[in-house]
Design a protein around this motif. Structure first.
Motif, short mmCIF file in Angstrom:
data_model
loop_
_atom_site.label_atom_id
_atom_site.label_comp_id
_atom_site.label_asym_id
_atom_site.label_seq_id
_atom_site.Cartn_x
_atom_site.Cartn_y
_atom_site.Cartn_z
N VAL A 67 1.25 -0.85 10.46
CA VAL A 67 0.87 -1.19 9.05
C VAL A 67 2.66 -0.75 8.13
CG1 VAL A 67 -1.10 0.04 7.53
CG2 VAL A 67 -1.33 0.13 9.72
N ALA A 68 2.62 -0.60 6.70
CA ALA A 68 3.35 -1.52 6.32
C ALA A 68 3.47 0.24 5.35
CB ALA A 68 3.20 -2.04 4.60
N ASP A 69 2.31 0.93 4.90
CA ASP A 69 1.93 2.41 4.07
C ASP A 69 2.15 3.70 5.83
OD1 ASP A 69 -0.51 2.15 4.67
OD2 ASP A 69 -0.83 2.57 3.12
N GLY A 70 1.70 2.76 7.00
CA GLY A 70 1.78 3.98 8.50
C GLY A 70 0.71 4.92 8.88
N THR A 71 -0.44 4.10 7.34
CA THR A 71 -1.62 5.05 7.58
C THR A 71 -2.66 4.14 8.75
OG1 THR A 71 -2.36 3.88 5.16
CG2 THR A 71 -1.12 6.28 5.56
N VAL A 72 -3.21 3.95 7.60
CA VAL A 72 -5.12 3.14 8.33
C VAL A 72 -5.02 1.44 7.39
CG1 VAL A 72 -7.57 3.17 8.31
CG2 VAL A 72 -6.32 5.31 8.85
N LEU A 73 -5.47 0.66 8.83
CA LEU A 73 -5.48 -1.21 7.99
C LEU A 73 -6.91 -0.98 8.04
CD1 LEU A 73 -4.22 -4.03 7.94
CD2 LEU A 73 -4.43 -4.39 10.38
#
Length: 127
Positions: free
Chosen positions: A36-42
């Motif tokens: 996931v690009a922002d490293g959080t939740v998809l």
């Protein structure tokens, strides 16, 4: 006769090595983390009539997973069908857990409040 036994043993050994290599590759594919690009939740939305293959294609096209063919085979072997809804998947989740989550039907639950307006309340507002 001895040559035949040796040849069969070699073929059996090669078949076992090929099976081990396929199993090792399959385990690596299922262990790959969700990117996931922002490293959080998809957030993944499964539409009515949408199968695992189409959802996996979207995840691969978005750069979130790799090896769609192997994942499709595993999903087919695993069985079950996707449930319509919205799913939240954490970054780094292994591909196997992503598929299990989508097949489980554990969709995002939203809370909301309904406000009941009665006739008496409306009169109080007007009057």
């Amino acid at each position: 006769m001895k040559k035949l036994l040796v040849a069969m043993a070699v073929l059996l050994l090669l078949a076992l090595l090929a099976a081990a290599a396929l199993a090792w590759h399959g385990l690596r594919v299922l262990a790959q983390p969700l990117v996931v690009a922002d490293g959080t939740v998809l957030t993944v939305v499964v539409q009515p009539g949408e199968g695992a293959g189409r959802v996996l294609d979207r995840l691969v096209a978005g750069g979130h997973l790799q090896h769609p063919r192997e994942l499709r085979l595993w999903a087919r072997w695993r069985g079950g069908s996707l449930h319509v809804g919205e799913y939240e998947l954490a970054a780094g989740t292994p591909a196997r857990a992503v598929l299990e989550h989508l097949l489980s039907g554990r969709t995002v639950q939203r809370a909301f409040t309904l406000v009941e307006v009665t006739g008496d309340t409306r009169r109080e507002e007007i009057g």
